[in-house]
Enzyme design. Sequence first.
Site, PDB file in Angstrom:
ATOM      1  CE  LYS A 109     -61.485  28.532 -42.352  1.00 54.51           C
ATOM      2  NZ  LYS A 109     -60.314  29.249 -41.835  1.00 54.51           N
TER       3      LYS A 109
ATOM      4  CB  CYS B 208     -56.388  39.947 -43.148  1.00 56.54           C
ATOM      5  SG  CYS B 208     -57.001  39.827 -41.478  1.00 56.54           S
TER       6      CYS B 208
ATOM      7  NE  ARG C 196     -56.629  37.451 -37.951  1.00 54.83           N
ATOM      8  CZ  ARG C 196     -57.289  36.481 -38.573  1.00 54.83           C
ATOM      9  NH1 ARG C 196     -57.936  36.725 -39.699  1.00 54.83           N
ATOM     10  NH2 ARG C 196     -57.323  35.260 -38.071  1.00 54.83           N
TER      11      ARG C 196
ATOM     12  CG  ASP D 202     -63.998  32.518 -36.632  1.00 58.50           C
ATOM     13  OD1 ASP D 202     -63.604  33.686 -36.768  1.00 58.50           O
ATOM     14  OD2 ASP D 202     -63.236  31.533 -36.709  1.00 58.50           O
TER      15      ASP D 202
ATOM     16  NE  ARG E 137     -59.873  32.210 -46.768  1.00 59.24           N
ATOM     17  CZ  ARG E 137     -59.844  32.944 -45.665  1.00 59.24           C
ATOM     18  NH1 ARG E 137     -60.308  34.161 -45.666  1.00 59.24           N
ATOM     19  NH2 ARG E 137     -59.339  32.468 -44.545  1.00 59.24           N
TER      20      ARG E 137
HETATM   21  C1  UD1 Z   1     -57.824  31.879 -35.212  1.00 60.44           C
HETATM   22  C2  UD1 Z   1     -58.799  31.327 -36.212  1.00 60.44           C
HETATM   23  C3  UD1 Z   1     -59.797  32.411 -36.632  1.00 60.44           C
HETATM   24  C4  UD1 Z   1     -60.476  32.988 -35.383  1.00 60.44           C
HETATM   25  C5  UD1 Z   1     -59.445  33.429 -34.357  1.00 60.44           C
HETATM   26  C6  UD1 Z   1     -60.069  33.857 -33.032  1.00 60.44           C
HETATM   27  C7  UD1 Z   1     -57.527  29.625 -37.358  1.00 60.44           C
HETATM   28  C8  UD1 Z   1     -56.829  29.187 -38.597  1.00 60.44           C
HETATM   29  N1  UD1 Z   1     -58.059  30.857 -37.370  1.00 60.44           N
HETATM   30  O1  UD1 Z   1     -57.109  32.939 -35.849  1.00 60.44           O
HETATM   31  O2  UD1 Z   1     -60.763  31.822 -37.495  1.00 60.44           O
HETATM   32  O3  UD1 Z   1     -61.247  34.104 -35.764  1.00 60.44           O
HETATM   33  O4  UD1 Z   1     -58.526  32.360 -34.071  1.00 60.44           O
HETATM   34  O5  UD1 Z   1     -60.823  32.829 -32.516  1.00 60.44           O
HETATM   35  O6  UD1 Z   1     -57.648  28.871 -36.415  1.00 60.44           O
HETATM   36  N2  UD1 Z   1     -52.738  38.570 -31.617  1.00 60.44           N
HETATM   37  C9  UD1 Z   1     -51.655  39.394 -31.391  1.00 60.44           C
HETATM   38  N3  UD1 Z   1     -50.403  38.910 -31.639  1.00 60.44           N
HETATM   39  C10 UD1 Z   1     -50.180  37.642 -32.086  1.00 60.44           C
HETATM   40  C11 UD1 Z   1     -51.294  36.796 -32.302  1.00 60.44           C
HETATM   41  C12 UD1 Z   1     -52.569  37.289 -32.058  1.00 60.44           C
HETATM   42  O7  UD1 Z   1     -51.809  40.541 -30.994  1.00 60.44           O
HETATM   43  O8  UD1 Z   1     -49.017  37.258 -32.297  1.00 60.44           O
HETATM   44  C13 UD1 Z   1     -54.118  39.070 -31.360  1.00 60.44           C
HETATM   45  C14 UD1 Z   1     -54.938  39.163 -32.649  1.00 60.44           C
HETATM   46  O9  UD1 Z   1     -54.695  40.363 -33.350  1.00 60.44           O
HETATM   47  C15 UD1 Z   1     -56.335  39.076 -32.104  1.00 60.44           C
HETATM   48  C16 UD1 Z   1     -56.187  38.108 -30.923  1.00 60.44           C
HETATM   49  O10 UD1 Z   1     -54.796  38.120 -30.587  1.00 60.44           O
HETATM   50  O11 UD1 Z   1     -56.745  40.324 -31.627  1.00 60.44           O
HETATM   51  C17 UD1 Z   1     -56.616  36.685 -31.199  1.00 60.44           C
HETATM   52  O12 UD1 Z   1     -56.062  36.258 -32.430  1.00 60.44           O
HETATM   53  P1  UD1 Z   1     -55.687  34.736 -32.691  1.00 60.44           P
HETATM   54  O13 UD1 Z   1     -56.379  33.838 -31.728  1.00 60.44           O
HETATM   55  O14 UD1 Z   1     -54.202  34.621 -32.791  1.00 60.44           O
HETATM   56  O15 UD1 Z   1     -56.294  34.500 -34.146  1.00 60.44           O
HETATM   57  P2  UD1 Z   1     -55.758  33.488 -35.208  1.00 60.44           P
HETATM   58  O16 UD1 Z   1     -55.062  32.374 -34.498  1.00 60.44           O
HETATM   59  O17 UD1 Z   1     -55.044  34.208 -36.293  1.00 60.44           O
END
Ligand code: UD1
Length: 427
Positions: free
Chosen positions: A22, A121, A126, A311, A403
Amino acid sequence: MDQMIIRGGVPLKGTIAISGAKNAALPLLAASLLTDEVLTLHNVPQLADITAMGRLLAQHGVDFSLEGFEGSGHSMALCAKTITSTTAPYDLVRRMRASVLVLGPLLARCGQARVSLPGGCAIGSRPVDLHIAALEKMGAEIVICDGYMQARAPQGLRGAEIIFPVVTVTGTENVLMAATMAKGETVIVNAAREPEVTDLATCLVAMGAVIEGIGTDRLCVQGVDRLHGATHRVISDRIELGTYVMAAAITGGDLRLMGARTDRLKTVFATLAHAGVQIDTIEGGLRVYRKEKDLHGVDVMTEPFPGFPTDLQAQMMALMCVAKGAAMITETIFENRFMHVPELVRMGANITVHGSSAIVRGVERLRGAPVMATDLRASVSLALAALAAEGETRLNRIYHLDRGYERLEEKLGACGAQIERLRGKAA
Ligand code: UD1
């Protein structure tokens, strides 16, 4: 709302085919926005999140055709000949955070994008501040207005050095896609190394992008004027694989997981080996069973790849609930990812949470109970606990499972699980 009824205690035996990933398929679908030619993707899983991304892309003007099935996966041809709208509306984005992945491609292709902020969420706030800061550094002007990120780059994006202070998967993917068509060189430092990022980079190269350092935490992108069509096969889902490995272990069963690879889950498999799970490579996949009668408690800390993935944290916790001894599970990626704990406790688990760590003391057996799914991975951890529990578990809000897990009850049912979906039951 559908419910799932699981009667536990059956050791799972049989063969399960692992689906396409996914989290690889979602950015790959978004990458179709980068070209006016056809992007063909094979091994796309059939999941609610994929349908949601399809709906979003369709309203940006992407034409889809389903090119048949191969095993369980779809083959899809996507063509963004003309982008008809650069707005990603709240109603679609709020259902799935990964919708933010259209921001980079739309900016790169059209010089503008209006994407709803995803909001909170179940697993924490996030934010997307790192996506915004990186694209601003590449010359985009971004204002937040009425809950939307309004981004403009009328002269086009330009290459820049992007240093991510924390590893962000979709942040890396957004910048990577944007950088393919920026003017000059973009260097992404502390880039996410997750296999799904690598899969995206591989597909972008097939589309004509120039990227070095694929698979490392430093990605170097030389912008090109345009990308072209390509054909790409989505990698298999390492999180689905890890989940079924734990399903075999928690039930004391013996599963063959086809299409599975060990190299994308090394840390998880090493941890599971310490816990007493045997994982053998067989032709076309893996075989999983317990080394001896009992599992043992092991400590786990979630980390970006190649560490233990967040995950799989909830599933690992379910497994540790029935292991001998104690396990400390520490979540370092998301601030609120223990929503499954109170539900597991309702099934007889002994878990105490201290901040971002949970101490799990193994119990002799779990007992079935009515439980509530809160997010995707939490839901499947409850399903795993239910498979091992005595009696019946009624799992509410299973739309979370749909999902991210393709035909879950069919795959488990074929291996002897007593699992049934009740359609249209209230939560
Ligand atoms: C992706 C995955 C999700 C997985 C996560 C961590 C997808 C579609 N989803 O989510 O399944 O659990 O990686 O492996 O691939 N953060 C910030 N600011 C930002 C972006 C992130 O502070 O602009 C923080 C987040 O709150 C979190 C950390 O960085 O604490 C990692 O998040 P991130 O890797 O961005 O998660 P996703 O990409 O949303």
